[in-house]
Design an enzyme around this catalytic site. Structure first.
Site, PDB file in Angstrom:
ATOM      1  N   GLU A   1      -7.663   8.182  -1.797  1.00 19.53           N
ATOM      2  CA  GLU A   1      -7.033   7.166  -0.961  1.00 19.53           C
ATOM      3  C   GLU A   1      -8.008   6.500   0.001  1.00 19.53           C
ATOM      4  O   GLU A   1      -7.920   5.294   0.271  1.00 19.53           O
ATOM      5  CB  GLU A   1      -5.862   7.782  -0.159  1.00 19.53           C
ATOM      6  CG  GLU A   1      -4.603   8.028  -0.979  1.00 19.53           C
ATOM      7  CD  GLU A   1      -4.604   9.359  -1.693  1.00 19.53           C
ATOM      8  OE1 GLU A   1      -3.517   9.768  -2.142  1.00 19.53           O
ATOM      9  OE2 GLU A   1      -5.677   9.984  -1.813  1.00 19.53           O
TER      10      GLU A   1
ATOM     11  N   GLU B   1      -1.868  15.674  -4.746  1.00 20.36           N
ATOM     12  CA  GLU B   1      -0.995  16.134  -3.669  1.00 20.36           C
ATOM     13  C   GLU B   1       0.230  16.872  -4.214  1.00 20.36           C
ATOM     14  O   GLU B   1       0.696  17.839  -3.602  1.00 20.36           O
ATOM     15  CB  GLU B   1      -0.598  14.951  -2.787  1.00 20.36           C
ATOM     16  CG  GLU B   1      -1.807  14.390  -2.057  1.00 20.36           C
ATOM     17  CD  GLU B   1      -1.486  13.292  -1.062  1.00 20.36           C
ATOM     18  OE1 GLU B   1      -1.903  13.408   0.093  1.00 20.36           O
ATOM     19  OE2 GLU B   1      -0.825  12.309  -1.455  1.00 20.36           O
TER      20      GLU B   1
END
Length: 257
Positions: free
Chosen positions: A133, A113
């Protein structure tokens, strides 16, 4: 002297995972890049064989869930400012200057990210990329569901988001997610950064701002935004110096004014 800021993630024993201290220091570094007029380009890299493994699941995430109480000043900063880790990930904070990722190893979860928040990306061939995730029933809330479908083909982005699978650096390069794969990403990043830093800094920032602001806009709206952002650039001292240096056949000296 070279107008380039080098920011290094230096927690190799923990795969450069973002614990509260790293998150706070990284967020502070982005603010420093924004506020230091001598900085025209920033390079982000890491120490060791991993660029960043994302959030520290033993330290940072438990603070959010309430499973762990603050134990030091860094924990207190995160609890007092829940947006701090997001700023570290460049999710809701933009330094306003070009950022080059010199990816020394795997960029996974929050590490992936951070990369999505950068403008230019150079990686070693051994690196793997992905947002895992979902495997741990966590949402990739560092911007991945917004940015990843814009930065690679939609279907491939959805595959990564929903499976948690990883891709190689070569695959990321073929998808256009990376600019270069090279044995020495910092050297390549510096080469690119020097080229950018030699250009008119106000023009660089305005071009970057316009490109980001116009993403996803209809052409007519984007052209209006471009005019609004570009017009002031032509009124700067640098915009006078550039053509003057060209005519005098010399290297321009830009002051950022």
């Amino acid at each position: 002297a070279d107008h380039i800021a080098l920011i290094t993630l230096n927690r190799p024993a923990a795969r450069n995972a973002l614990n509260p201290e790293v998150a706070a220091r990284l967020a502070d570094a982005w603010v420093a890049v924004r506020d230091d007029d001598s900085v025209r380009v920033a390079i982000l890299t890491g120490v060791g064989s991993v660029f960043c493994a994302g959030a520290d699941l033993g330290q940072l995430i438990p603070l959010y869930s309430g499973a762990r109480k603050p134990e030091n000043e860094w924990d207190e900063r995160v609890v007092a400012d829940r947006d701090l880790p997001r700023r570290a990930l460049l999710r809701n904070f933009d330094p306003g200057k070009p950022i080059i990722a010199a990816i020394n190893g795997h960029a996974i979860a929050g590490g992936m990210e951070i990369v999505q928040g950068t403008d230019i990306r150079v990686s070693v061939a051994e690196a793997k990329f992905g947002v895992q995730e979902v495997k741990w029933a966590i949402f990739p809330a560092g911007g991945s569901t917004v940015r990843l479908p814009m930065q690679m083909p939609y279907a491939k982005a959805m595959e990564l988001l929903l499976t948690g699978d990883l891709i190689t650096a070569d695959e990321a390069l073929q998808l256009g997610f990376l600019n270069y794969v090279t044995p020495d990403p910092v050297a390549k990043a510096r080469e690119i950064a020097h080229k950018i830093a030699a250009n008119g800094p106000l023009a660089v920032r305005a071009i970057r701002r316009s490109a980001k602001a116009c993403l996803g806009l209809p052409e007519a709206e984007g052209l209006k935004v471009e005019i609004e952002i570009s017009t002031p650039v032509f009124q700067t001292e640098d915009a006078k110096e550039g053509p003057r240096a060209f005519m005098e056949k010399r290297k321009p000296v830009y002051q950022g004014r």
